[in-house]
Structure formats: structure tokens, C-alpha cells
Design an enzyme around this catalytic site. Structure first.
Site, PDB file in Angstrom:
ATOM      1  N   ASP A   3      32.838  20.207  29.046  1.00 26.29           N
ATOM      2  CA  ASP A   3      33.494  19.188  29.506  1.00 26.29           C
ATOM      3  C   ASP A   3      34.855  19.084  30.244  1.00 26.29           C
ATOM      4  O   ASP A   3      35.246  19.462  29.878  1.00 26.29           O
ATOM      5  CB  ASP A   3      33.142  18.116  28.908  1.00 26.29           C
ATOM      6  CG  ASP A   3      33.101  16.345  29.833  1.00 26.29           C
ATOM      7  OD1 ASP A   3      34.499  16.186  30.494  1.00 26.29           O
ATOM      8  OD2 ASP A   3      32.973  15.485  28.962  1.00 26.29           O
ATOM      9  N   ARG A   6      37.691  16.175  29.183  1.00 29.77           N
ATOM     10  CA  ARG A   6      37.912  16.143  27.943  1.00 29.77           C
ATOM     11  C   ARG A   6      38.506  17.432  28.253  1.00 29.77           C
ATOM     12  O   ARG A   6      39.369  17.148  26.742  1.00 29.77           O
ATOM     13  CB  ARG A   6      36.591  16.110  27.091  1.00 29.77           C
ATOM     14  CG  ARG A   6      37.322  16.068  25.854  1.00 29.77           C
ATOM     15  CD  ARG A   6      35.663  15.633  24.758  1.00 29.77           C
ATOM     16  NE  ARG A   6      36.305  15.128  23.789  1.00 29.77           N
ATOM     17  CZ  ARG A   6      35.543  16.548  23.176  1.00 29.77           C
ATOM     18  NH1 ARG A   6      34.799  17.007  23.308  1.00 29.77           N
ATOM     19  NH2 ARG A   6      35.358  16.148  21.615  1.00 29.77           N
ATOM     20  N   LEU A  25      27.919  29.126  39.226  1.00 27.46           N
ATOM     21  CA  LEU A  25      27.001  28.723  40.202  1.00 27.46           C
ATOM     22  C   LEU A  25      27.305  29.090  41.899  1.00 27.46           C
ATOM     23  O   LEU A  25      27.538  28.867  41.993  1.00 27.46           O
ATOM     24  CB  LEU A  25      26.122  27.626  40.191  1.00 27.46           C
ATOM     25  CG  LEU A  25      25.860  27.363  38.067  1.00 27.46           C
ATOM     26  CD1 LEU A  25      25.020  26.334  38.079  1.00 27.46           C
ATOM     27  CD2 LEU A  25      24.485  28.765  37.670  1.00 27.46           C
ATOM     28  N   VAL A  38      30.507  19.687  40.740  1.00 24.11           N
ATOM     29  CA  VAL A  38      30.303  19.253  39.450  1.00 24.11           C
ATOM     30  C   VAL A  38      29.034  19.210  39.089  1.00 24.11           C
ATOM     31  O   VAL A  38      29.034  17.573  39.756  1.00 24.11           O
ATOM     32  CB  VAL A  38      31.732  17.829  38.437  1.00 24.11           C
ATOM     33  CG1 VAL A  38      31.219  18.230  37.481  1.00 24.11           C
ATOM     34  CG2 VAL A  38      33.117  18.984  39.410  1.00 24.11           C
TER      35      VAL A  38
END
Length: 79
Positions: A3, A6, A25, A38
Site C-alpha cells: 500500500d 501507508r 506492470l 494505481v
């Protein structure tokens, strides 16, 4: 996969410390998205699994997995 809000850069820093290879990717190579690139961890994992199932066809894997809200459009020239 982490994440980024975070724990920003936590995964990449850990991989670098351990000398592990990392990659993104190839979204921009195959698709144009109307929103941010994202993705959720679930989407990333599912894309990787679909790519493997489809003999490394990233384009098909991403189109099959990405939600409609991403408004993913295939690029004409994906070199």
C-alpha cells in the site's frame, strides 16, 4: 506489492536492500487509462495470474482484470 499510501517505498527499499529484482506492470505500453495507474493488490495479483494463463499476453490480462471505472483503452502501437 504494498500500500503506497501507508508505507511509501517500503517494498522497493526492502527489495533493493535484499538485492531483489523489481518491475512495474507494463500498463503504459498497452493501455491508456482515464484514471490513475494505481491498482489494488488484488488487481495486480490477478493481472499477473491472467498473464501467466494467457501465455504472457499482458494486454489481454489487463483488459480482462481492470475495472470499467479505469476506462482502459488499448493503444494502437504498443511497441
Amino acid at each position: 506489492i504494498v500500500d503506497r499510501n501507508r508505507l511509501p517505498r517500503a517494498a522497493i527499499q526492502r527489495a533493493e536492500k535484499l538485492g531483489l529484482a523489481t518491475a512495474k506492470l507494463p500498463i503504459s505500453r498497452f493501455l491508456k487509462l482515464s484514471t490513475t495507474k494505481v491498482l489494488t493488490c488484488n488487481h495486480v495479483f490477478e493481472i499477473m495470474m491472467k498473464c501467466r494463463e494467457n501465455e504472457s499476453d499482458w494486454e489481454k490480462a489487463m483488459i480482462d482484470v481492470l475495472p470499467q471505472r479505469k476506462n482502459a483503452r488499448l493503444l494502437k502501437n504498443n511497441n
